[in-house]
Enzyme design. Sequence first.
Site, mmCIF file in Angstrom:
data_model
loop_
_atom_site.group_PDB
_atom_site.id
_atom_site.type_symbol
_atom_site.label_atom_id
_atom_site.label_comp_id
_atom_site.label_asym_id
_atom_site.label_seq_id
_atom_site.Cartn_x
_atom_site.Cartn_y
_atom_site.Cartn_z
ATOM 1 N N SER A 22 0.739 -1.304 0.000
ATOM 2 C CA SER A 22 0.071 0.189 -0.123
ATOM 3 C C SER A 22 0.863 1.386 -0.053
ATOM 4 O O SER A 22 0.360 2.411 -0.111
ATOM 5 C CB SER A 22 -0.895 -0.143 1.140
ATOM 6 O OG SER A 22 -0.231 -0.217 2.547
ATOM 7 N N ASN A 108 -2.765 -2.841 13.080
ATOM 8 C CA ASN A 108 -4.207 -2.768 13.155
ATOM 9 C C ASN A 108 -4.553 -1.409 13.760
ATOM 10 O O ASN A 108 -5.322 -0.736 13.246
ATOM 11 C CB ASN A 108 -4.647 -4.122 13.522
ATOM 12 C CG ASN A 108 -4.500 -5.121 12.440
ATOM 13 O OD1 ASN A 108 -3.777 -5.018 11.434
ATOM 14 N ND2 ASN A 108 -4.999 -6.571 13.067
ATOM 15 N N THR A 153 -40.080 27.083 -9.579
ATOM 16 C CA THR A 153 -40.576 25.969 -9.164
ATOM 17 C C THR A 153 -40.796 25.006 -10.459
ATOM 18 O O THR A 153 -41.370 25.603 -11.228
ATOM 19 C CB THR A 153 -41.911 25.719 -8.193
ATOM 20 O OG1 THR A 153 -42.842 26.149 -8.569
ATOM 21 C CG2 THR A 153 -41.674 26.676 -6.806
ATOM 22 N N HIS A 154 -40.312 23.930 -10.365
ATOM 23 C CA HIS A 154 -40.625 22.826 -11.421
ATOM 24 C C HIS A 154 -39.852 23.679 -12.614
ATOM 25 O O HIS A 154 -40.335 23.448 -13.852
ATOM 26 C CB HIS A 154 -42.114 22.725 -11.967
ATOM 27 C CG HIS A 154 -42.897 22.395 -10.841
ATOM 28 N ND1 HIS A 154 -43.463 21.054 -10.605
ATOM 29 C CD2 HIS A 154 -43.602 22.977 -9.865
ATOM 30 C CE1 HIS A 154 -44.125 21.044 -9.475
ATOM 31 N NE2 HIS A 154 -44.304 22.310 -8.947
ATOM 32 N N SER A 275 -14.832 27.333 -27.866
ATOM 33 C CA SER A 275 -15.121 26.098 -28.646
ATOM 34 C C SER A 275 -13.992 26.007 -29.819
ATOM 35 O O SER A 275 -13.505 27.038 -30.273
ATOM 36 C CB SER A 275 -16.531 26.160 -29.116
ATOM 37 O OG SER A 275 -16.560 25.428 -30.175
ATOM 38 N N LYS A 281 -18.881 30.613 -28.923
ATOM 39 C CA LYS A 281 -19.137 30.184 -27.750
ATOM 40 C C LYS A 281 -18.371 30.764 -26.618
ATOM 41 O O LYS A 281 -17.148 31.005 -26.767
ATOM 42 C CB LYS A 281 -19.044 28.588 -27.962
ATOM 43 C CG LYS A 281 -19.916 28.129 -28.816
ATOM 44 C CD LYS A 281 -21.160 27.300 -28.372
ATOM 45 C CE LYS A 281 -20.815 25.981 -27.603
ATOM 46 N NZ LYS A 281 -21.969 25.596 -26.894
ATOM 47 N N ASN A 283 -18.169 28.964 -22.913
ATOM 48 C CA ASN A 283 -18.846 27.781 -22.227
ATOM 49 C C ASN A 283 -18.318 27.800 -20.719
ATOM 50 O O ASN A 283 -17.266 28.315 -20.177
ATOM 51 C CB ASN A 283 -18.106 26.603 -22.751
ATOM 52 C CG ASN A 283 -18.869 26.146 -24.193
ATOM 53 O OD1 ASN A 283 -19.745 26.666 -24.680
ATOM 54 N ND2 ASN A 283 -18.005 25.431 -25.110
ATOM 55 N N GLU A 288 -19.538 22.979 -14.948
ATOM 56 C CA GLU A 288 -19.763 21.683 -15.639
ATOM 57 C C GLU A 288 -18.918 20.472 -15.051
ATOM 58 O O GLU A 288 -19.210 19.590 -14.888
ATOM 59 C CB GLU A 288 -19.790 21.725 -17.311
ATOM 60 C CG GLU A 288 -20.978 22.393 -17.692
ATOM 61 C CD GLU A 288 -20.476 22.736 -19.234
ATOM 62 O OE1 GLU A 288 -21.580 22.550 -20.004
ATOM 63 O OE2 GLU A 288 -19.451 22.776 -19.519
ATOM 64 N N TYR A 315 -9.938 -6.695 11.875
ATOM 65 C CA TYR A 315 -9.276 -6.318 10.843
ATOM 66 C C TYR A 315 -9.366 -7.194 9.737
ATOM 67 O O TYR A 315 -8.976 -8.474 10.047
ATOM 68 C CB TYR A 315 -7.997 -5.904 11.225
ATOM 69 C CG TYR A 315 -7.276 -5.443 9.968
ATOM 70 C CD1 TYR A 315 -7.348 -4.133 9.331
ATOM 71 C CD2 TYR A 315 -6.517 -6.220 9.183
ATOM 72 C CE1 TYR A 315 -6.537 -3.565 8.453
ATOM 73 C CE2 TYR A 315 -5.881 -5.742 8.071
ATOM 74 C CZ TYR A 315 -5.960 -4.430 7.622
ATOM 75 O OH TYR A 315 -5.447 -4.179 6.545
ATOM 76 N N GLN A 320 -7.783 -2.268 3.656
ATOM 77 C CA GLN A 320 -6.746 -1.343 3.113
ATOM 78 C C GLN A 320 -7.439 -0.526 1.944
ATOM 79 O O GLN A 320 -6.697 0.648 1.517
ATOM 80 C CB GLN A 320 -5.702 -2.116 2.545
ATOM 81 C CG GLN A 320 -4.561 -1.485 1.765
ATOM 82 C CD GLN A 320 -3.218 -2.193 1.672
ATOM 83 O OE1 GLN A 320 -2.626 -2.701 2.753
ATOM 84 N NE2 GLN A 320 -3.132 -2.940 0.258
ATOM 85 N N LYS A 323 -8.522 3.842 1.657
ATOM 86 C CA LYS A 323 -7.806 5.031 1.519
ATOM 87 C C LYS A 323 -7.748 5.634 0.210
ATOM 88 O O LYS A 323 -8.131 6.922 0.209
ATOM 89 C CB LYS A 323 -6.412 4.701 1.856
ATOM 90 C CG LYS A 323 -6.158 4.174 3.213
ATOM 91 C CD LYS A 323 -4.600 3.746 3.674
ATOM 92 C CE LYS A 323 -4.455 3.090 5.064
ATOM 93 N NZ LYS A 323 -5.171 1.736 4.977
HETATM 94 N N1 ARG Z 1 -1.621 -1.295 4.760
HETATM 95 C C1 ARG Z 1 -2.575 -1.906 5.803
HETATM 96 C C2 ARG Z 1 -3.747 -1.141 5.788
HETATM 97 O O1 ARG Z 1 -3.917 -0.233 5.393
HETATM 98 C C3 ARG Z 1 -1.851 -1.552 7.174
HETATM 99 C C4 ARG Z 1 -2.466 -2.677 8.061
HETATM 100 C C5 ARG Z 1 -1.857 -4.072 7.778
HETATM 101 N N2 ARG Z 1 -2.429 -4.949 8.748
HETATM 102 C C6 ARG Z 1 -2.592 -6.352 8.618
HETATM 103 N N3 ARG Z 1 -2.805 -7.026 9.582
HETATM 104 N N4 ARG Z 1 -2.025 -6.904 7.542
HETATM 105 O O2 ARG Z 1 -4.705 -1.695 6.158
#
Ligand code: ARG
Length: 457
Positions: A22, A108, A153-154, A275, A281, A283, A288, A315, A320, A323
């Site tokens: 990660s 964890n 409205t509408h 454009s 144009k 825009n 948008e 966990y 993972q 993120k």
């Molecule tokens: N890269 C892991 C995550 O984002 C870190 C935690 C890893 N824990 C494990 N038990 N493998 O969740």
Amino acid sequence: MKLWEGRFDEPAAKSLEQFNDSLPFDYRLWRADIIGSLAHAEMLGGCGIIAAEEAEKIKDGLESIYADIESGKLKIEGAEDIHSFVENQLVTRIGDVGKKLHTARSRNDQVATDFRIYVSGAHAELQANLKRLISSLLDMAERGLKYIMPGYTHLRKAQPMCAGHFFNAYSEMFLRDLERSAQSAERCAILPLGSGALAGTSYPIDRRVTAERLGFKAPCENSLDGVSDRDFVAEYLFDCSLAMAHLSRLCEDIILYTTEEFGFFEISDRYSTGSSIMPQKKNPDIPELIRGKTGRVYGHLVAILTTIKALPLAYNKDLQEDKEGLFDAQLQVNSCLSIMAEMLPEISFRGAKMKKAAEGEFCCATDVADYLAKKGMPFRDAHSTTGKIVRYCISEGKTLQSMTAEDYKKFSPLFGDDITEAVKGKACADARTSYGGAAASCVKANIRSLKKRLKKY
Ligand code: ARG
């Protein structure tokens, strides 16, 4: 070095590493990871779990890593994740004592802590950008005080209103977003550290000390929940999603109101695009694009909800996946909020068109009915009489403003000479003085109140 290699005879396959690692995205947690580790080491030393000198060495090592990453001297690379990276660096720098940092801790509770530290910062950033946008909207509301425009409205013309009312409506939405983010941030500030892998630890740790040191409100009360809870991720993504919904609505209105057909607002050339083929144009690419990015942010919310659905305690590596979506949502929502805050002052009002639109298509018909009702006619009858007047106007090619008092009197003896003044757009807008109404006087009060509420953040 892998944090877990002792158990294994063979090194991990390259493909597993590529798939599993990660670091390519969680490197963003480096500050949070070091800050969390500093607090953990200090607590370990304070509780006598490691020696005070050892804690001191770890602290110096972590601080040097922080400084070197900050200055660009140290590149974040060559590890499974940010936690392994920092720990490997620490051992390289201070030797075996660095290996004591992970006492009474698991990745964890570490990753959950890091991410909460990170998301707390993301809330602060979101709030700062929301505040900037609201200030921009308040300036627009002030500029809009002297204009009237139709409310819809509408998507059909409904009633005239002071143009400031339109911008204040959006300030109300974004102020709720601000409040929501502040509330989410409070729930985010509960500390998982000390939950260990899932069941706590047999070391005599003091979780209150770490919580306080990190500026968290309190340690979480259940270690199993502590390591697996990602509600704070879903909440942040929801807060972003709703802010994007509000932005997207604002964009849609701006896009409509800047068309040739509406023509109420104009965006300056600097914030418009052209454009490649049609020379005429101009825009509205910024609104948008914001409207377009909204779906992408919603996608990240749905993704985390799906990730945590049916996930057994505690966990699991699925987590993972919490993120990347958040990082992207953060980038998108903040860039959208800030470009919108920047673009708004570049919008000019087309006062004459707004006024014409506010009086056209019988936008003041409610006011004709109200005029009669205030003179004693039951509202239902007044509504019906006004309906007849509208029909008459349509067949005679007249407007409520071009009708003379004599014309009106043919429909009811309750009409006086003052009816011709009463159907002017500005008079109709300014008559709506009920609390929260569209009269300029109410809009001014709304601006004052919004400014006051904004100050709380
Ligand atoms: N890269 C892991 C995550 O984002 C870190 C935690 C890893 N824990 C494990 N038990 N493998 O969740």
